[in-house]
Design a protein around this motif. Structure first.
Motif, PDB file in Angstrom:
ATOM      1  N   LEU A 108       0.834  -1.210   0.000  1.00  0.00           N
ATOM      2  CA  LEU A 108       0.000   0.000   0.000  1.00  0.00           C
ATOM      3  C   LEU A 108       0.864   1.253   0.000  1.00  0.00           C
ATOM      4  N   GLU A 109       1.925   1.262   0.787  1.00  0.00           N
ATOM      5  CA  GLU A 109       2.802   2.429   0.853  1.00  0.00           C
ATOM      6  C   GLU A 109       3.471   2.708  -0.487  1.00  0.00           C
ATOM      7  N   MET A 110       3.864   1.664  -1.191  1.00  0.00           N
ATOM      8  CA  MET A 110       4.451   1.840  -2.520  1.00  0.00           C
ATOM      9  C   MET A 110       3.422   2.448  -3.481  1.00  0.00           C
ATOM     10  N   ARG A 111       2.211   1.926  -3.427  1.00  0.00           N
ATOM     11  CA  ARG A 111       1.155   2.424  -4.310  1.00  0.00           C
ATOM     12  C   ARG A 111       0.818   3.878  -4.017  1.00  0.00           C
ATOM     13  N   MET A 112       0.710   4.226  -2.742  1.00  0.00           N
ATOM     14  CA  MET A 112       0.377   5.601  -2.373  1.00  0.00           C
ATOM     15  C   MET A 112       1.463   6.582  -2.805  1.00  0.00           C
ATOM     16  N   ALA A 113       2.710   6.112  -2.853  1.00  0.00           N
ATOM     17  CA  ALA A 113       3.815   6.974  -3.290  1.00  0.00           C
ATOM     18  C   ALA A 113       3.922   7.051  -4.807  1.00  0.00           C
ATOM     19  N   GLY A 114       3.050   6.318  -5.520  1.00  0.00           N
ATOM     20  CA  GLY A 114       3.061   6.358  -6.979  1.00  0.00           C
ATOM     21  C   GLY A 114       4.134   5.514  -7.624  1.00  0.00           C
ATOM     22  N   LEU A 115       4.632   4.524  -6.894  1.00  0.00           N
ATOM     23  CA  LEU A 115       5.684   3.671  -7.431  1.00  0.00           C
ATOM     24  C   LEU A 115       5.081   2.457  -8.134  1.00  0.00           C
ATOM     25  N   ARG A 116       5.777   1.971  -9.138  1.00  0.00           N
ATOM     26  CA  ARG A 116       5.333   0.793  -9.899  1.00  0.00           C
ATOM     27  C   ARG A 116       6.103  -0.407  -9.354  1.00  0.00           C
ATOM     28  N   SER A 117       5.485  -1.104  -8.431  1.00  0.00           N
ATOM     29  CA  SER A 117       6.202  -2.110  -7.661  1.00  0.00           C
ATOM     30  C   SER A 117       5.857  -3.538  -8.067  1.00  0.00           C
ATOM     31  N   VAL A 118       6.784  -4.425  -7.721  1.00  0.00           N
ATOM     32  CA  VAL A 118       6.659  -5.867  -7.949  1.00  0.00           C
ATOM     33  C   VAL A 118       6.704  -6.561  -6.598  1.00  0.00           C
ATOM     34  N   GLY A 119       5.864  -7.567  -6.407  1.00  0.00           N
ATOM     35  CA  GLY A 119       5.889  -8.337  -5.172  1.00  0.00           C
ATOM     36  C   GLY A 119       4.993  -9.548  -5.297  1.00  0.00           C
ATOM     37  N   TYR A 120       5.010 -10.361  -4.268  1.00  0.00           N
ATOM     38  CA  TYR A 120       4.159 -11.551  -4.265  1.00  0.00           C
ATOM     39  C   TYR A 120       2.729 -11.182  -3.891  1.00  0.00           C
ATOM     40  N   ALA A 121       1.778 -11.853  -4.572  1.00  0.00           N
ATOM     41  CA  ALA A 121       0.365 -11.715  -4.223  1.00  0.00           C
ATOM     42  C   ALA A 121       0.151 -12.352  -2.856  1.00  0.00           C
ATOM     43  N   HIS A 122      -0.286 -11.547  -1.912  1.00  0.00           N
ATOM     44  CA  HIS A 122      -0.434 -12.038  -0.538  1.00  0.00           C
ATOM     45  C   HIS A 122      -1.313 -11.056   0.225  1.00  0.00           C
ATOM     46  N   GLU A 123      -2.160 -11.568   1.088  1.00  0.00           N
ATOM     47  CA  GLU A 123      -3.036 -10.737   1.924  1.00  0.00           C
ATOM     48  C   GLU A 123      -3.910  -9.792   1.082  1.00  0.00           C
ATOM     49  N   GLY A 124      -4.307 -10.224  -0.099  1.00  0.00           N
ATOM     50  CA  GLY A 124      -5.193  -9.433  -0.933  1.00  0.00           C
ATOM     51  C   GLY A 124      -4.577  -8.167  -1.481  1.00  0.00           C
ATOM     52  N   ARG A 125      -3.262  -8.113  -1.603  1.00  0.00           N
ATOM     53  CA  ARG A 125      -2.613  -6.860  -2.017  1.00  0.00           C
ATOM     54  C   ARG A 125      -2.298  -6.821  -3.509  1.00  0.00           C
TER      55      ARG A 125
END
Length: 340
Positions: A108-125
């Motif tokens: 969520l913090e990455m998204r709010m900062a406007g970053l285009r992030s990569v990560g594992y699908a987990h906890e509905g994120r």
């Protein structure tokens, strides 16, 4: 083990913001993935816990301390984004952040900062990430971090296999600090480092082998110097339960690694220092109970894992016998034990 450099990309350095995980073992296991990204032309901007800067300075990586609140972390990430934009005009038009933690808040913090992030699908994120990846089954944690680099190296048909050993890099200043500690405490060659502590649980069961006190008495009784480097809040317990051991307080993780590098052996629970020992390459005896070795076993060529049947704890005799066998292969062998 000497680390073989990865082939370098011809691309100019591309800024990449990386949120590290919050535990020492996880950060150690993520080192090969970070090296791969750097070798492919990415300039790493790491964010993590305060101790991470000491842990990783042998790699030459600076780590910005993670801000304490979500508002402060948003400001921190937004500032980093602006700085990276100034250096790389393409920053906003490509994947530009990697989220190693599995938490909802980190995405969520990455998204709010406007970053285009990569990560594992987990906890509905999944919707918060620009590229959400489902974690393949049956991966060791090191392989899981390695797998997350794939979206950043799309030109490669197949991601290379991760290294068989991490080959942890110890900073020169940590080598000097470790030597000073050994001199001040008159620690002789052939010492054993022991980590009888472990934070948290695994499958709601404790991760601490119940016979460490007896093992410490046996080793020191044979004249083997045993070093303990307690973490925050563990010093009093270390001195009370292990009066025959050499207790070194306030040792940074980088200096801890340097102490491990010159040790005859490390005996450890499933905990961060155990992963650090395996990464350094010292002979490591990993004493495990309920931990899933396939996912969380210490990673390295000089690791021996002992685990009781049905995920129970091994006996004192099993561990003592293994130490006796392993000591014959260490650079500074331990005094022999007289077995009946």
């Amino acid at each position: 083990m000497k680390r073989v450099p990865l082939p370098l990309s011809n691309a100019t350095d591309k800024p990449l913001i990386v949120r590290l995980r919050n535990w020492v073992g996880d950060v150690v296991l993520g080192i090969p993935a970070l090296r791969l990204l750097q070798a492919r032309g990415y300039q790493l901007h790491l964010i993590g816990k305060p101790w991470a800067s000491h842990l990783l300075r042998g790699e030459g990586w600076a780590v910005e301390t993670l801000a304490p609140s979500w508002r402060a972390r948003f400001t921190q990430l937004h500032r980093l984004k602006q700085s990276c934009q100034q250096r790389d005009p393409s920053f906003n038009h490509r994947l530009n952040a990697l989220v190693l933690p599995f938490s909802f808040s980190s995405a969520l913090e990455m998204r709010m900062a406007g970053l285009r992030s990569v990560g594992y699908a987990h906890e509905g994120r999944g919707l918060l990430l620009s590229q959400s990846i489902r974690r393949p089954a049956n991966l060791h944690e090191l392989e899981a971090y390695w797998h997350l680099t794939e979206p950043f190296v799309p030109d490669e048909k197949n991601l290379p296999a991760p290294p068989l050993a991490i080959g942890f890099s110890v900073a020169p200043q940590d080598v000097v600090a470790a030597q000073s500690l050994r001199l001040a405490h008159r620690v002789q060659a052939g010492y054993v480092v022991m980590c009888p502590f472990a934070g948290g649980t695994y499958a709601k069961q404790p991760k601490v082998w119940p016979h460490f006190e007896a093992l410490a008495k046996e080793l020191t009784g044979r004249g083997v110097p045993v070093i303990l480097c307690p973490g925050p809040g563990e010093s009093e317990l270390a001195r009370r339960q292990y009066p025959t051991c050499i207790v070194l307080d306030g040792v940074t993780l980088g200096t801890y690694a340097a102490l491990l590098k010159d040790a005859a052996m490390m005996v450890s629970n499933d905990t961060g220092p155990g992963h650090l020992a395996a990464a350094v390459g010292v002979t490591t005896l990993s004493v495990l109970g309920p931990t899933d070795v396939k996912q969380w076993g210490a990673w390295g060529a000089n690791v021996t894992t002992v685990q009781g049947s049905d995920n129970g704890w091994p006996s004192m005799d099993e561990v003592s016998e293994l130490i006796h066998k392993l000591s014959t292969t260490t650079p500074a062998s331990l005094p022999s034990r007289n077995f009946p």
